[in-house]
Design an enzyme around this catalytic site. Structure first.
Site, short mmCIF file in Angstrom:
data_model
loop_
_atom_site.label_atom_id
_atom_site.label_comp_id
_atom_site.label_asym_id
_atom_site.label_seq_id
_atom_site.Cartn_x
_atom_site.Cartn_y
_atom_site.Cartn_z
N ASP A 1 94.84 113.66 72.57
CA ASP A 1 94.64 112.92 73.82
C ASP A 1 95.88 113.10 74.69
O ASP A 1 96.99 112.75 74.26
CB ASP A 1 94.43 111.43 73.49
CG ASP A 1 93.66 110.71 74.58
OD1 ASP A 1 92.83 111.34 75.23
OD2 ASP A 1 93.91 109.50 74.78
N TYR B 1 85.50 121.92 74.06
CA TYR B 1 85.35 121.63 75.50
C TYR B 1 86.44 122.35 76.30
O TYR B 1 86.15 123.11 77.23
CB TYR B 1 85.43 120.13 75.69
CG TYR B 1 85.24 119.65 77.11
CD1 TYR B 1 83.98 119.58 77.69
CD2 TYR B 1 86.33 119.21 77.87
CE1 TYR B 1 83.80 119.10 79.00
CE2 TYR B 1 86.16 118.73 79.16
CZ TYR B 1 84.90 118.67 79.72
OH TYR B 1 84.73 118.20 81.00
N GLU C 1 88.64 124.79 75.54
CA GLU C 1 88.62 126.26 75.49
C GLU C 1 87.31 126.81 76.05
O GLU C 1 87.27 127.89 76.63
CB GLU C 1 88.85 126.75 74.07
CG GLU C 1 90.23 126.41 73.50
CD GLU C 1 91.38 127.23 74.12
OE1 GLU C 1 91.23 127.77 75.22
OE2 GLU C 1 92.42 127.32 73.46
N THR D 1 99.18 107.64 81.24
CA THR D 1 98.59 107.48 82.57
C THR D 1 97.39 108.41 82.75
O THR D 1 97.26 109.44 82.08
CB THR D 1 99.60 107.82 83.69
OG1 THR D 1 99.88 109.22 83.65
CG2 THR D 1 100.87 107.01 83.56
P1 NAD Z 1 77.59 114.03 82.11
O1 NAD Z 1 77.65 114.13 80.63
O2 NAD Z 1 77.20 112.72 82.72
O3 NAD Z 1 76.67 115.14 82.72
C1 NAD Z 1 76.50 116.39 82.13
C2 NAD Z 1 75.04 116.75 82.21
O4 NAD Z 1 74.84 118.05 81.66
C3 NAD Z 1 74.15 115.79 81.41
O5 NAD Z 1 73.08 115.37 82.23
C4 NAD Z 1 73.67 116.63 80.24
O6 NAD Z 1 72.39 116.23 79.78
C5 NAD Z 1 73.68 118.02 80.85
N1 NAD Z 1 73.79 119.09 79.87
C6 NAD Z 1 74.65 119.20 78.83
N2 NAD Z 1 74.45 120.35 78.17
C7 NAD Z 1 73.43 121.00 78.80
C8 NAD Z 1 72.77 122.23 78.59
N3 NAD Z 1 73.08 123.06 77.59
N4 NAD Z 1 71.77 122.58 79.44
C9 NAD Z 1 71.41 121.75 80.46
N5 NAD Z 1 72.01 120.57 80.70
C10 NAD Z 1 73.01 120.20 79.88
O7 NAD Z 1 79.04 114.45 82.63
P2 NAD Z 1 79.63 114.37 84.12
O8 NAD Z 1 80.76 113.42 84.09
O9 NAD Z 1 78.57 114.22 85.12
O10 NAD Z 1 80.27 115.84 84.23
C11 NAD Z 1 79.61 116.87 84.92
C12 NAD Z 1 80.47 118.12 84.89
O11 NAD Z 1 81.74 117.86 85.46
C13 NAD Z 1 80.72 118.62 83.47
O12 NAD Z 1 80.65 120.03 83.46
C14 NAD Z 1 82.12 118.17 83.17
O13 NAD Z 1 82.78 119.06 82.29
C15 NAD Z 1 82.76 118.21 84.55
N6 NAD Z 1 83.87 117.24 84.64
C16 NAD Z 1 83.63 115.91 84.76
C17 NAD Z 1 84.70 115.03 84.81
C18 NAD Z 1 84.51 113.54 84.96
O14 NAD Z 1 85.51 112.79 85.01
N7 NAD Z 1 83.30 113.03 85.09
C19 NAD Z 1 86.02 115.52 84.73
C20 NAD Z 1 86.21 116.89 84.58
C21 NAD Z 1 85.13 117.75 84.56
#
Ligand code: NAD
Length: 341
Positions: A284, A156, A158, A221
């Protein structure tokens, strides 16, 4: 979607693609964009996304859903692309690390190709995980991070770093209009109950009357941003002028220890179960806090929802989910409403 300062803002709302649109953040973003007058196409392979997250939009005339894996090429015209597809919780992204890497890297390459084909702006949902186990606090965008290239989170961390590289290379090579958001921990309604993220895990345990599990001694934190604030930041970043590429940190700089978080959730839920400690997962981070000076300056953005208020809204949503009312409220089932590409 309407655009940046000046002339673009006056254009009628256009068409936005949201990859990962059935996920936690993606579904909130889709609703916000539709409410803003955009036509929205959500793309998701449903690996962790839940179609019920989009139920209120499924019959909307300016909304469409396509089940599609972004590691495969996409061919849809759009004015703006929000690339959110990628499982975000460690238990899910580590379950199939090669797929996670491919989603980050091949997925980014595919959305960038699409952006180039249709001249769209494209926003990458990057992450605070690009900072790894940070040696500086708070983390500003200039900090280059301390990331393990070989650990269990590397698929994730990298992958997201490589995606940023792809975005900036396409910007330099082809002039693609890019926006990179580094998202810090975000929480709110429609988080999955079973994905191991700390806020949802603690709330679900508290509501079930079970002991709340805290990793390590609980003095590590995190900073938690309420989902509406985060979505506002993404929308504002997408509307910036072309010269604004980011990366821009989006998150809430208010730090809280895991023990304090568990205590607040215990108060909000009236839970009686105690707290049990379990070993810290490998890699972590012990501390995470965004420096949002840049977001304040470029986007006139800062989080507005205090932690207690956001937690109360989230607890309320999980309560209703538990009571089964959420399912009745959304009505349409996914199988009835979806469009399959
Ligand atoms: P989530 O897992 O709820 O949503 C990710 C979505 O992407 C899911 O609906 C999943 O089915 C879809 N998905 C995964 N691989 C796929 C692929 N190959 N093709 C099509 N769809 C695919 O996660 P989230 O919390 O909604 O995060 C959304 C984005 O925000 C992600 O890219 C995540 O890295 C980034 N992000 C989220 C947070 C957080 O705290 N929620 C923090 C940092 C970054």
């Amino acid at each position: 979607m309407d655009g940046a300062n000046g002339e673009r803002r006056t254009r009628p709302a256009g068409r936005a693609i949201v990859t990962g649109g059935a996920g936690f953040l993606g579904s909130h973003l889709c609703r916000r964009l539709v409410a803003d007058g955009c036509s929205v196409v959500a793309i998701d392979d449903l690996s962790t996304g839940d179609p019920r997250n989009l139920a209120s939009l499924m019959t909307h005339e300016r909304f469409d859903f396509i089940e599609h894996d972004i590691t495969q090429p996409l061919h849809i015209r759009a004015d703006a692309i929000f690339n959110l597809a990628c499982c975000a919780s460690p238990i899910h992204y580590q379950a199939d690390p090669l797929k996670t890497l491919r989603t980050c890297v091949d997925g980014a390459a595919n959305v960038l190709r699409l952006a180039r084909e249709c001249g769209a702006r494209v926003l990458q949902a990057s992450t605070s995980e690009v900072y790894g186990e940070p040696e500086v606090h708070p983390q500003s965008e200039s900090y280059r991070g301390a990331v393990s290239a070989t650990g269990p989170r590397a698929c994730y961390d990298e992958g997201k770093r490589c995606a940023e590289t792809l975005f900036f290379d396409c910007h330099r090579l082809y002039g693609t209009e890019i926006k990179v958001a580094r998202i810090f921990n975000t929480y709110g309604p429609q988080m999955r109950a079973d994905d191991g993220r700390v806020v949802s895990t603690l709330i679900v345990q508290a509501l079930a009357g079970e002991p709340m599990t805290v990793n390590g001694d609980g003095i590590q934190t995190r900073s938690f941003c309420y989902v509406d604030d985060l979505v506002e930041g993404l929308v504002r970043l997408m509307r910036t002028p072309p010269e604004v590429t980011g990366p821009v940190n989006l998150g809430n700089p208010g730090e809280v220890t895991m023990l304090e978080l568990a205590e607040r959730i215990r108060e909000l839920t009236g839970a009686r179960g105690g707290i049990v400690h379990r070993p810290m997962p490998e890699d972590d981070p012990t501390r995470r806090c965004p420096d949002i000076t840049l977001a304040k300056r470029l986007l006139a953005w800062s989080p507005q929802v205090p932690l207690d208020e956001g937690l109360a809204r989230t607890v309320d949503w999980f309560r209703r989910l538990h009571a089964g009312r959420a399912a009745r409220r959304t009505g349409t089932t996914w199988r009835e409403a979806r469009h399959v590409a």
